[in-house]
Write a protein that holds these residues in place. Structure first.
Motif, short mmCIF file in Angstrom:
data_model
loop_
_atom_site.label_atom_id
_atom_site.label_comp_id
_atom_site.label_asym_id
_atom_site.label_seq_id
_atom_site.Cartn_x
_atom_site.Cartn_y
_atom_site.Cartn_z
N GLN A 1 0.75 -0.83 0.51
CA GLN A 1 -0.34 0.13 -0.39
C GLN A 1 0.24 1.49 -0.32
O GLN A 1 0.46 2.08 -0.55
CB GLN A 1 -1.25 0.11 1.61
N SER B 1 2.12 1.61 -3.27
CA SER B 1 1.48 2.13 -4.75
C SER B 1 1.29 3.62 -3.94
O SER B 1 1.07 4.26 -5.33
CB SER B 1 0.25 1.20 -3.82
N SER C 1 1.88 6.44 -6.95
CA SER C 1 0.82 7.08 -7.71
C SER C 1 1.50 8.39 -7.89
O SER C 1 0.58 9.65 -7.93
CB SER C 1 -1.15 6.59 -6.84
N GLU D 1 -1.79 -6.41 -10.71
CA GLU D 1 -2.94 -6.19 -9.74
C GLU D 1 -2.58 -4.95 -9.24
O GLU D 1 -3.51 -3.51 -8.83
CB GLU D 1 -3.64 -6.82 -9.19
N LEU D 2 -1.31 -4.84 -8.82
CA LEU D 2 -0.34 -3.42 -7.96
C LEU D 2 0.02 -2.09 -8.96
O LEU D 2 -0.87 -1.52 -8.53
CB LEU D 2 1.06 -3.82 -7.09
N ASP E 1 -2.42 -1.85 -11.68
CA ASP E 1 -3.39 -1.63 -11.56
C ASP E 1 -3.89 -0.34 -10.78
O ASP E 1 -4.78 0.64 -11.17
CB ASP E 1 -4.24 -2.81 -12.27
N GLN E 2 -3.78 -1.16 -9.17
CA GLN E 2 -4.08 -0.53 -8.41
C GLN E 2 -3.04 1.36 -8.31
O GLN E 2 -3.62 2.33 -7.98
CB GLN E 2 -3.47 -0.83 -6.99
N ASP F 1 -5.29 3.19 -11.03
CA ASP F 1 -6.21 4.44 -10.93
C ASP F 1 -5.88 5.02 -9.30
O ASP F 1 -6.77 6.65 -8.93
CB ASP F 1 -6.91 2.94 -9.82
N ASP F 2 -5.54 4.62 -8.22
CA ASP F 2 -5.47 6.28 -7.49
C ASP F 2 -4.80 6.86 -7.85
O ASP F 2 -4.14 8.42 -7.27
CB ASP F 2 -4.19 5.11 -6.27
#
Length: 321
Positions: free
Chosen positions: A3, A6, A10, A53-54, A56-57, A60-61
């Motif tokens: 997290q 991410s 971002s 998956e990370l 893509d997160q 998105d963030d």
């Protein structure tokens, strides 16, 4: 750990790309699918490589999404009761969501929207129209954000002087709907020719033809619509006009897939004070859009002497790849 990574990544994307929702209109950089491919490649080449998956997160963030934008400049009036005219009329329709050929911005005048020109949508001969710079949408419901920019006013007067300059008692407004064009394989190797006039016309769908049979309209094509015709502004109202404002006003409304406004909440009350329905801001419209769906913008007027006047609108749609 993931997290924190991410969040940091971002933040870096937002620093490099001022296209986040806080950026000033016209001053932001909007990433293309080619940009997103490059970013995904960079993250996948780290040591160790980041899982998709990370990645893509992170994207998105950072709100790092491609977009399709339609601007229509056309004067339109929805008549009042006394004229016996139409009181619900479509102003514009977007291109299908997240299919090849829709990325980027289109600006049309009312005259240009009548042209016989068309836009090529779909892939061709096993390739794509962007020279290898295309990624399919992420999942069945890839929509992430819709931005409406609306230039409009009502008739400019009323006898309800206490409501002047507010959104109270305003009976001209915009709603948004979803239409699903019914055709086969638009996301595969079956390109179609989308007539420009469909952007500004509620029907004419019989004129949408396959690119490999230009002289014959597609017999399988139709718009499946969810449009409703409420008598009064519903909880899903996109935007009311300011009551009895004499000049055209520009409203900007942002719908996000993570919106979660609840009925009766402080956010819902504040939305009502801005002339917006609380349920339009609960995120279900954006989250429910499927690949190929079109957004329709509807003008409405109710009661004698109320008139909806629209001069321009822009709809920007962002989706995940």
């Amino acid at each position: 750990m993931g997290q924190a990574l991410s969040s940091k990544a971002s933040s870096l994307l937002q620093m490099e790309n001022p296209s986040s929702s806080d950026a000033e209109p016209g001053a932001s950089y909007l990433p293309t699918i080619a940009d997103i491919i490059q970013v995904k490649d960079i993250f996948s080449q780290t040591s160790p490589p980041l899982p998709i998956e990370l990645i893509d997160q992170i994207i998105d963030d950072a709100s790092y999404w491609p977009h399709s934008s339609i601007t229509l400049t056309k004067s339109a009036i929805v008549p009042n009761y006394r004229t016996g005219g139409i009181q619900d009329e479509m102003y514009m329709r977007t291109l299908p969501l997240a299919v090849p050929g829709v990325e980027g911005s289109i600006a049309l005048s009312g005259t240009e929207a009548e042209d016989e020109k068309s836009i090529a949508l779909g892939l061709v001969e096993g390739g794509d129209p962007t020279n290898g710079k295309w990624l399919p949408p992420r999942g069945e419901n890839p929509a992430r954000k819709i931005v409406f920019k609306l230039w409009s006013k009502d008739q400019g007067w009323s006898g309800e002087h206490d409501n002047h300059g507010t959104y109270r008692g305003s009976y001209t407004w915009f709603d948004a709907g979803i239409e699903t064009p019914k055709f086969d394989n638009i996301t595969l190797n079956d390109p179609i020719s989308w007539p420009v006039h469909l952007i500004a016309h509620p029907s004419d769908s019989s004129r949408l033809s396959s690119s490999d049979s230009k002289s014959e309209p597609s017999s399988s094509f139709e718009f499946i619509t969810d449009n409703q015709t409420p008598f009064l502004p519903p909880p899903t109202t996109l935007q009311r006009n300011i009551h009895a404002k004499k000049s055209v006003h520009n409203h900007t409304v942002v719908w996000h897939y993570l919106d979660c406004v609840e009925e009766g909440s402080a956010d819902a009350i504040e939305a009502g004070e801005r002339g917006q329905g609380w349920k339009s801001l609960d995120g279900t419209f954006v989250r429910g859009m499927k690949v190929g769906d079109c957004v329709t913008l509807w003008m409405r007027a109710r009661f004698p002497e109320w008139v909806m006047r629209v001069s321009k609108a822009t709809i920007d749609i962002y989706w995940a790849v």
